[in-house]
Design an enzyme around this catalytic site. Structure first.
Site, PDB file in Angstrom:
ATOM      1  CE1 TYR A 141       1.398  -0.805  -4.569  1.00 47.95           C
ATOM      2  CE2 TYR A 141       1.683  -2.810  -5.833  1.00 47.95           C
ATOM      3  CZ  TYR A 141       2.070  -1.981  -4.809  1.00 47.95           C
ATOM      4  OH  TYR A 141       3.141  -2.322  -4.014  1.00 47.95           O
ATOM      5  CE  LYS A 190      -1.527  -5.094  10.574  1.00 52.00           C
ATOM      6  NZ  LYS A 190      -0.709  -5.766  11.616  1.00 52.00           N
ATOM      7  CG  ASP A 223       1.949  -7.773  11.469  1.00 51.47           C
ATOM      8  OD1 ASP A 223       1.178  -8.675  11.089  1.00 51.47           O
ATOM      9  OD2 ASP A 223       1.662  -7.012  12.413  1.00 51.47           O
ATOM     10  CG  ASP A 247       5.334  -4.921  -4.861  1.00 47.22           C
ATOM     11  OD1 ASP A 247       6.387  -5.484  -5.196  1.00 47.22           O
ATOM     12  OD2 ASP A 247       5.069  -3.742  -5.158  1.00 47.22           O
ATOM     13  CG  ASP A 251      10.456  -7.299  -4.107  1.00 47.11           C
ATOM     14  OD1 ASP A 251      10.335  -8.144  -5.015  1.00 47.11           O
ATOM     15  OD2 ASP A 251      10.347  -6.080  -4.307  1.00 47.11           O
TER      16      ASP A 251
END
Length: 357
Positions: A141, A190, A223, A247, A251
């Site tokens: 970001y 990851k 994942d 993020d 959620d």
């Protein structure tokens, strides 16, 4: 204690839920003998309308001078024009940067009275109690980004960029939190694909090994964590991860308790005021109808007292009041599951009654 607290109602249901949190803060101050000076300032869409800026300088100055900041919500369809010069969300990103808030703390906790509101089976979610620690000011970001052309086609890019100090500080914060909870820390990355994640894993492993050897430490690929959160969420205590992954995962996890209206969050830095807010948005579809759930914002005020003012008993009193209200059957529309519901103000009244008892 005497403390200056800034309230940023913002847009949509923000003013309605901040009203109830303010009532609770006033009641707590009176009950415990504190003096809270509460002042309101502009942020988001309303700030654009009144000043042309989603985060006016007076708001920045007031927040910097405060002990802590409580935010309602920002944004709405009125300001969604993609061609607009600025958008409400820019104010939220800027205040995080201005206050040096590098970590977002998001507790995901199921309440026994509301466990059947979860889209998952009771036996999966009951007893879930996770604290997510999301790195907030680095990663994709905030890395270099832009637009261009590749092989004659329009292209765009965003770069995931992390430095060692950025990773160290958020992992340390998460590890300290784990020590105060159940002693379990999980780092999510990851590393099998992304170079920034390989750095993240190396740094996180070193920090925990050298400074927090007492913790039960694990590493999970992002994942896999997305699957684990809906298959065995009770196995996790504190989860630390990067900005992008945090993020998305927070959620996803917010659906475990069944309602966004019950979940607070905190954004904190190395020093200075923290920013506390509910995780739900501005909900413009119900704004002004008096039916929004104020409990996430009230719980965010408890986090504010705990983390920024070190008022643990006062925070515990607010949390106990919310639990009592739920145990007594009070429900706003979002958690009523078709049953009887009460208004935003009435829910605030119930919390105040529980605080006074």
């Amino acid at each position: 204690m005497r403390a200056n607290l800034v309230l940023l109602p913002g847009d949509g249901i923000g003013p309605e839920i901040i009203d109830q949190a303010e009532r609770v803060l006033v009641a707590v101050a009176e009950k415990f003998g504190h003096q809270f000076e509460l002042e309101r300032h502009l942020i988001g869409g309303i700030a654009i309308d009144e000043t042309g800026d989603p985060l006016p300088q007076p708001t920045i100055d007031a927040c910097r001078a405060s002990a802590a900041v409580l935010l309602g919500a920002v944004g709405g369809p009125k300001w969604d024009d993609p061609n607009a010069k600025t958008r409400p969300e820019a104010g939220l990103l800027k205040i995080r940067k201005e206050l040096g808030l590098f970590a977002n703390l998001r507790p995901i906790q199921t309440y026994p009275e509301l466990v059947d509101a979860s889209p998952l089976r009771r036996e999966i979610v009951e007893g879930t109690d996770i604290l997510f620690v999301r790195e907030l000011t680095g990663g994709i970001y905030f890395g270099p980004s832009g637009k261009g052309e590749v092989d004659g086609h329009e292209s765009a890019y965003a770069t995931m960029l992390y430095t060692v100090p950025e990773i160290e500080r958020v992992v340390r914060l998460a590890a300290e939190a784990a020590r105060g909870r159940r002693g379990k820390l999980c780092s999510v990355d990851k590393a099998n694909v992304l170079e920034p994640s390989r750095l993240w894993r190396r740094v996180a492993d070193r920090v925990v090994r050298e400074e927090f050897p007492d913790l039960d430490y694990s590493v999970v690929l992002v994942d896999a964590m997305a699957m684990h959160l809906i298959s065995r969420p009770r196995d996790f205590d504190v989860i630390v991860t990067s900005n992008l992954f945090g993020d998305i995962l927070t959620d996803e996890a917010s659906m475990l308790p069944g309602s966004l209206g019950m979940l607070p969050s905190a954004s904190v830095g190395a020093s200075g005021p923290g920013l506390f807010e509910p995780i739900h948005g501005s909900a413009p579809d119900i704004a002004g109808r008096g039916i929004a759930n104020p409990l996430a914002t009230i719980l965010a005020s408890a986090m504010m007292l705990k983390h920024s003012l070190q008022l643990h008993d006062e925070a515990a009193a607010i949390e106990a009041a919310v639990r009592k209200v739920l145990a007594d059957g009070a429900r706003t529309a979002d958690i009523a599951r078709g049953g009887a519901s009460i208004s935003t103000t009435a829910m605030g009244d119930r919390v105040l009654q529980a605080l006074a008892s």
